[in-house]
Scaffold this active site. Structure first.
Site, PDB file in Angstrom:
ATOM      1  N   HIS A 111       0.834  -1.210   0.000  1.00 28.63           N
ATOM      2  CA  HIS A 111       0.000   0.000   0.000  1.00 28.63           C
ATOM      3  C   HIS A 111       0.866   1.256   0.000  1.00 28.63           C
ATOM      4  CE1 HIS A 111      -3.228  -2.780   1.238  1.00 28.63           C
ATOM      5  NE2 HIS A 111      -4.056  -1.877   0.734  1.00 28.63           N
TER       6      HIS A 111
ATOM      7  N   LYS B  53      -0.642   5.139   4.294  1.00 27.09           N
ATOM      8  CA  LYS B  53      -1.547   4.247   5.037  1.00 27.09           C
ATOM      9  C   LYS B  53      -1.107   4.150   6.500  1.00 27.09           C
ATOM     10  CE  LYS B  53      -3.848  -0.253   4.794  1.00 27.09           C
ATOM     11  NZ  LYS B  53      -5.148   0.322   5.148  1.00 27.09           N
TER      12      LYS B  53
HETATM   13  N1  NDP Z   1     -12.687  -1.093   2.777  1.00 23.28           N
HETATM   14  C1  NDP Z   1     -12.094  -0.555   1.700  1.00 23.28           C
HETATM   15  O1  NDP Z   1     -12.358  -0.925   0.548  1.00 23.28           O
HETATM   16  C2  NDP Z   1     -11.090   0.530   1.888  1.00 23.28           C
HETATM   17  C3  NDP Z   1     -10.818   0.975   3.139  1.00 23.28           C
HETATM   18  N2  NDP Z   1      -9.977   2.030   3.307  1.00 23.28           N
HETATM   19  C4  NDP Z   1      -9.826   2.485   4.676  1.00 23.28           C
HETATM   20  O2  NDP Z   1     -10.586   3.682   4.811  1.00 23.28           O
HETATM   21  C5  NDP Z   1      -9.955   4.540   5.763  1.00 23.28           C
HETATM   22  C6  NDP Z   1      -9.690   5.893   5.122  1.00 23.28           C
HETATM   23  O3  NDP Z   1      -8.756   5.747   4.075  1.00 23.28           O
HETATM   24  P1  NDP Z   1      -8.218   7.034   3.279  1.00 23.28           P
HETATM   25  O4  NDP Z   1      -9.353   7.781   2.691  1.00 23.28           O
HETATM   26  O5  NDP Z   1      -7.120   6.559   2.411  1.00 23.28           O
HETATM   27  O6  NDP Z   1      -7.598   7.857   4.488  1.00 23.28           O
HETATM   28  P2  NDP Z   1      -7.466   9.445   4.671  1.00 23.28           P
HETATM   29  O7  NDP Z   1      -6.584   9.644   5.855  1.00 23.28           O
HETATM   30  O8  NDP Z   1      -7.120  10.086   3.381  1.00 23.28           O
HETATM   31  O9  NDP Z   1      -8.950   9.890   5.014  1.00 23.28           O
HETATM   32  C7  NDP Z   1      -9.561   9.638   6.248  1.00 23.28           C
HETATM   33  C8  NDP Z   1     -10.449  10.813   6.532  1.00 23.28           C
HETATM   34  O10 NDP Z   1     -11.193  10.522   7.716  1.00 23.28           O
HETATM   35  C9  NDP Z   1     -11.117  11.666   8.540  1.00 23.28           C
HETATM   36  N3  NDP Z   1     -11.312  11.355   9.952  1.00 23.28           N
HETATM   37  C10 NDP Z   1     -10.387  10.951  10.867  1.00 23.28           C
HETATM   38  N4  NDP Z   1     -10.958  10.841  12.077  1.00 23.28           N
HETATM   39  C11 NDP Z   1     -12.253  11.186  11.920  1.00 23.28           C
HETATM   40  C12 NDP Z   1     -13.353  11.305  12.818  1.00 23.28           C
HETATM   41  N5  NDP Z   1     -13.198  11.072  14.136  1.00 23.28           N
HETATM   42  N6  NDP Z   1     -14.558  11.668  12.326  1.00 23.28           N
HETATM   43  C13 NDP Z   1     -14.722  11.941  11.013  1.00 23.28           C
HETATM   44  N7  NDP Z   1     -13.689  11.908  10.111  1.00 23.28           N
HETATM   45  C14 NDP Z   1     -12.483  11.507  10.571  1.00 23.28           C
HETATM   46  C15 NDP Z   1      -9.739  12.238   8.290  1.00 23.28           C
HETATM   47  O11 NDP Z   1      -9.692  13.581   8.715  1.00 23.28           O
HETATM   48  P3  NDP Z   1      -8.355  14.175   9.407  1.00 23.28           P
HETATM   49  O12 NDP Z   1      -7.345  14.198   8.297  1.00 23.28           O
HETATM   50  O13 NDP Z   1      -8.785  15.515   9.878  1.00 23.28           O
HETATM   51  O14 NDP Z   1      -7.989  13.220  10.515  1.00 23.28           O
HETATM   52  C16 NDP Z   1      -9.641  12.095   6.786  1.00 23.28           C
HETATM   53  O15 NDP Z   1     -10.255  13.172   6.120  1.00 23.28           O
HETATM   54  C17 NDP Z   1      -8.699   3.793   6.225  1.00 23.28           C
HETATM   55  O16 NDP Z   1      -9.008   3.065   7.384  1.00 23.28           O
HETATM   56  C18 NDP Z   1      -8.422   2.839   5.063  1.00 23.28           C
HETATM   57  O17 NDP Z   1      -7.677   1.721   5.440  1.00 23.28           O
HETATM   58  C19 NDP Z   1      -9.385   2.666   2.283  1.00 23.28           C
HETATM   59  C20 NDP Z   1      -9.597   2.245   1.010  1.00 23.28           C
HETATM   60  C21 NDP Z   1     -10.455   1.119   0.705  1.00 23.28           C
HETATM   61  O1  LIG Z   2      -5.809   2.197   3.075  1.00 21.10           O
HETATM   62  C1  LIG Z   2      -6.024   1.801   1.905  1.00 21.10           C
HETATM   63  O2  LIG Z   2      -5.675   2.456   0.904  1.00 21.10           O
HETATM   64  C2  LIG Z   2      -6.739   0.526   1.732  1.00 21.10           C
HETATM   65  N1  LIG Z   2      -7.168  -0.084   2.801  1.00 21.10           N
HETATM   66  C3  LIG Z   2      -7.941  -1.272   2.845  1.00 21.10           C
HETATM   67  C4  LIG Z   2      -7.275  -2.315   3.707  1.00 21.10           C
HETATM   68  O3  LIG Z   2      -6.634  -1.965   4.722  1.00 21.10           O
HETATM   69  O4  LIG Z   2      -7.426  -3.509   3.429  1.00 21.10           O
HETATM   70  C5  LIG Z   2      -8.415  -1.747   1.506  1.00 21.10           C
HETATM   71  C6  LIG Z   2      -7.557  -1.382   0.338  1.00 21.10           C
HETATM   72  O5  LIG Z   2      -6.550  -2.343   0.196  1.00 21.10           O
HETATM   73  C7  LIG Z   2      -7.010   0.023   0.369  1.00 21.10           C
END
Ligand code: NDP
Ligand SMILES: O=C(O)C1=N[C@H](C(=O)O)C[C@H](O)C1
Length: 264
Positions: free
Chosen positions: A156, A160
């Site tokens: 990743h 991350k």
């Molecule tokens: N299941 C799936 O298919 C996937 C899952 N993910 C997961 O999704 C999550 C987010 O990924 P990603 O978008 O890359 O991460 P980012 O860090 O880019 O985005 C996360 C966002 O959530 C916000 N956030 C943090 N804490 C809070 C809170 N208490 N309340 C509301 N918003 C909050 C952050 O704000 P701030 O910067 O102000 O903290 C930020 O804007 C991760 O856990 C990732 O592993 C990602 C991709 C695919």
């Molecule tokens: O943080 C990410 O980017 C992603 N997170 C998910 C995970 O932790 O499995 C899914 C995806 O691989 C992208």
């Protein structure tokens, strides 16, 4: 019929893609964009932040009380997921949780919330990763007790925060359930000795802007089988989450997975 969605983590990497893709879909309306209380984007238009047309929806620190919401999609942090559980329970709002890095106590709170509202939890919203979960289960079942070692590698982007990925942890759980290995080993260092059969190696690689790759390796003496998924765009996860949100509209309380969405 239109589906009215709220996005938690709206100004993050995934949140922005959800906003942008929802704007292209005539059946979806983004009615709320939530982020953490200290986020610098609070008050700004969620569409503008996502690099698309303004939506008229400012980023807020909480779900707005007045808006009609059919489903909440959460791509935030474990703290962000917990913070959205109560309003979803209170208002019986279906919730799609994509956030990873959740610990056992977080999962217990999510399971408790699912007694009151519909909750879909999946470490990957990619449709084909969910198919690969099935293929891994079938493979592990077939190879159980036949001398295969299992290792899982995930790659990743450098930003991350959690490791190993939620997806890798889920692959490990599936293999463990079918093959019975007792130990998960994260990396190796020093004179570790010969590989015991009773472990699954899970290795997290971080670098650049990789949006997600997973390989599940089944190795025996003389041959190896690898099951591989490579993501090329976050849109695969975002599209899966939007499909899941449509599926969840009107669903009763309980825990759901992407298998329910896919019908597999
Ligand atoms: N299941 C799936 O298919 C996937 C899952 N993910 C997961 O999704 C999550 C987010 O990924 P990603 O978008 O890359 O991460 P980012 O860090 O880019 O985005 C996360 C966002 O959530 C916000 N956030 C943090 N804490 C809070 C809170 N208490 N309340 C509301 N918003 C909050 C952050 O704000 P701030 O910067 O102000 O903290 C930020 O804007 C991760 O856990 C990732 O592993 C990602 C991709 C695919
Ligand atoms: O943080 C990410 O980017 C992603 N997170 C998910 C995970 O932790 O499995 C899914 C995806 O691989 C992208």
């Amino acid at each position: 019929m239109k589906t009215f969605i709220a996005i938690n983590g709206a100004s993050g990497r995934m949140g922005k893609r959800l906003v942008a893709l929802a704007q292209e879909d005539p059946d979806l309306v983004v009615v709320a964009a939530v982020n953490s209380p200290n986020n610098p984007h609070l008050g700004q238009d969620a569409g503008t932040i996502a690099g698309v047309q303004p939506l008229g929806v400012p980023v807020s620190a909480e779900l707005p009380l007045s808006a009609r919401i059919d489903c909440v999609i959460d791509f935030s942090s474990p703290a962000g997921t917990l913070s959205v559980l109560k309003p979803c329970v209170d208002r019986k709002l279906p919730l799609v949780i994509a956030t990873t890095g959740l610990e056992a106590d977080h999962r217990a709170e999510i399971a408790a919330a699912a007694h009151h509202t519909a909750v879909l939890l999946s470490p990957s919203m990619s449709l084909v990763v969910n198919l690969l979960f099935k293929l891994t289960k079938v493979t592990a079942q077939a190879l159980a007790g036949k001398g295969f070692d299992v290792e899982i590698i995930e790659r990743h982007h450098r930003f991350k925060k959690d490791a190993p990925s939620g997806t890798a942890a889920h692959f490990a759980k599936i293999v463990q359930q079918e093959m019975g290995q007792k130990q998960i080993r994260h990396g190796r260092d020093g004179i570790v000795g010969e590989r015991p059969h009773e472990e699954i190696g899970v290795h997290a690689i971080r670098g650049g802007d990789n949006v997600g790759e997973h390989t599940v390796i089944f190795s025996a003496l003389g041959e190896t089988l690898e099951l591989v998924h490579k993501g090329y765009s976050r849109d695969s996860y975002a599209r899966g989450a939007l499909l899941a949100a449509k599926f969840m509209v009107g669903k009763g309380a309980g825990m759901y997975t992407m298998n329910d969405v896919l019908g597999i």
